[in-house]
Design a protein around this motif. Structure first.
Motif, PDB file in Angstrom:
ATOM      1  N   LYS A  14     -12.139   6.806   0.198  1.00 20.54           N
ATOM      2  CA  LYS A  14     -13.488   6.685   0.752  1.00 20.54           C
ATOM      3  C   LYS A  14     -14.430   7.688   0.100  1.00 20.54           C
ATOM      4  N   ASP A  15     -13.989   8.937  -0.006  1.00 16.70           N
ATOM      5  CA  ASP A  15     -14.828   9.977  -0.615  1.00 16.70           C
ATOM      6  C   ASP A  15     -15.170   9.629  -2.061  1.00 16.70           C
ATOM      7  N   SER A  46     -14.319  -2.173   1.460  1.00 17.98           N
ATOM      8  CA  SER A  46     -13.859  -2.940   2.623  1.00 17.98           C
ATOM      9  C   SER A  46     -12.349  -2.826   2.801  1.00 17.98           C
ATOM     10  N   SER A  47     -11.615  -2.605   1.713  1.00 18.03           N
ATOM     11  CA  SER A  47     -10.157  -2.477   1.827  1.00 18.03           C
ATOM     12  C   SER A  47      -9.739  -1.154   2.455  1.00 18.03           C
ATOM     13  N   VAL A  48     -10.618  -0.192   2.488  1.00 19.40           N
ATOM     14  CA  VAL A  48     -10.267   1.134   2.999  1.00 19.40           C
ATOM     15  C   VAL A  48     -11.095   1.533   4.220  1.00 19.40           C
ATOM     16  N   PHE A  49     -12.092   0.762   4.567  1.00 22.60           N
ATOM     17  CA  PHE A  49     -13.082   1.140   5.569  1.00 22.60           C
ATOM     18  C   PHE A  49     -12.488   1.549   6.916  1.00 22.60           C
ATOM     19  N   ASN A  50     -11.596   0.779   7.485  1.00 24.63           N
ATOM     20  CA  ASN A  50     -11.064   1.059   8.823  1.00 24.63           C
ATOM     21  C   ASN A  50      -9.708   1.761   8.827  1.00 24.63           C
ATOM     22  N   TYR A  57      -3.350   5.343   1.149  1.00 25.05           N
ATOM     23  CA  TYR A  57      -4.328   4.266   0.963  1.00 25.05           C
ATOM     24  C   TYR A  57      -3.727   2.900   1.250  1.00 25.05           C
ATOM     25  N   MET A  58      -2.544   2.631   0.707  1.00 29.22           N
ATOM     26  CA  MET A  58      -1.861   1.354   0.950  1.00 29.22           C
ATOM     27  C   MET A  58      -0.389   1.627   1.197  1.00 29.22           C
ATOM     28  N   GLU A  59       0.213   0.829   2.063  1.00 28.22           N
ATOM     29  CA  GLU A  59       1.628   1.011   2.375  1.00 28.22           C
ATOM     30  C   GLU A  59       2.520   0.632   1.199  1.00 28.22           C
ATOM     31  N   HIS A  60       2.176  -0.412   0.499  1.00 26.93           N
ATOM     32  CA  HIS A  60       2.988  -0.868  -0.629  1.00 26.93           C
ATOM     33  C   HIS A  60       2.543  -0.125  -1.879  1.00 26.93           C
ATOM     34  N   GLN A  61       3.399   0.701  -2.430  1.00 26.11           N
ATOM     35  CA  GLN A  61       3.039   1.579  -3.542  1.00 26.11           C
ATOM     36  C   GLN A  61       2.575   0.817  -4.777  1.00 26.11           C
ATOM     37  N   GLY A  62       3.155  -0.334  -5.067  1.00 21.76           N
ATOM     38  CA  GLY A  62       2.739  -1.114  -6.237  1.00 21.76           C
ATOM     39  C   GLY A  62       1.295  -1.570  -6.147  1.00 21.76           C
TER      40      GLY A  62
END
Length: 78
Positions: A14-15, A46-50, A57-62
Motif C-alpha cells: 500500500k505504501d 484493489s488487490s491489497v486495499f482491504n 501481501y498474498m498467501e500463495h508465494q508464487g
C-alpha cells in the motif's frame, strides 16, 4: 521506497503504491500495453486495499512473487 522487497507485507505494498500514485497516468503500461498505468495501479491497489497491513501481501508465494515483480517493473525506480 524505490522497489518492493521480495515478500512484502500488505502495508508495504500500500505504501509503495501510494508513493508512486503520481506515475499512474494515461501512458501505456509496461507489463500490459493494452492498459494504462492508471488501470494497472488501480488493479494492484484493489488487490491489497482491504488486507491486514501486517500480513503477507498474498498467501500463495508464487502469485505474490509475480505481482511484486510486475509492480517493480511498472513503477519501481520512480
Amino acid at each position: 521506497m524505490s522497489k518492493l522487497p521480495d515478500n512484502p507485507t500488505a502495508g508495504q505494498v500500500k505504501d509503495f503504491l501510494l508513493e508512486v500514485m503520481d506515475a499512474a497516468d494515461d501512458r501505456a503500461s509496461k507489463i500490459n500495453p493494452s492498459f494504462t498505468k492508471e488501470q494497472i495501479w488501480n488493479a494492484f491497489m484493489s488487490s491489497v486495499f482491504n488486507k491486514d497491513e501486517d500480513k503477507s501481501y498474498m498467501e500463495h508465494q508464487g502469485k505474490a512473487s509475480m505481482a511484486v515483480k510486475n509492480m517493480n517493473r511498472e513503477f519501481g525506480g520512480i
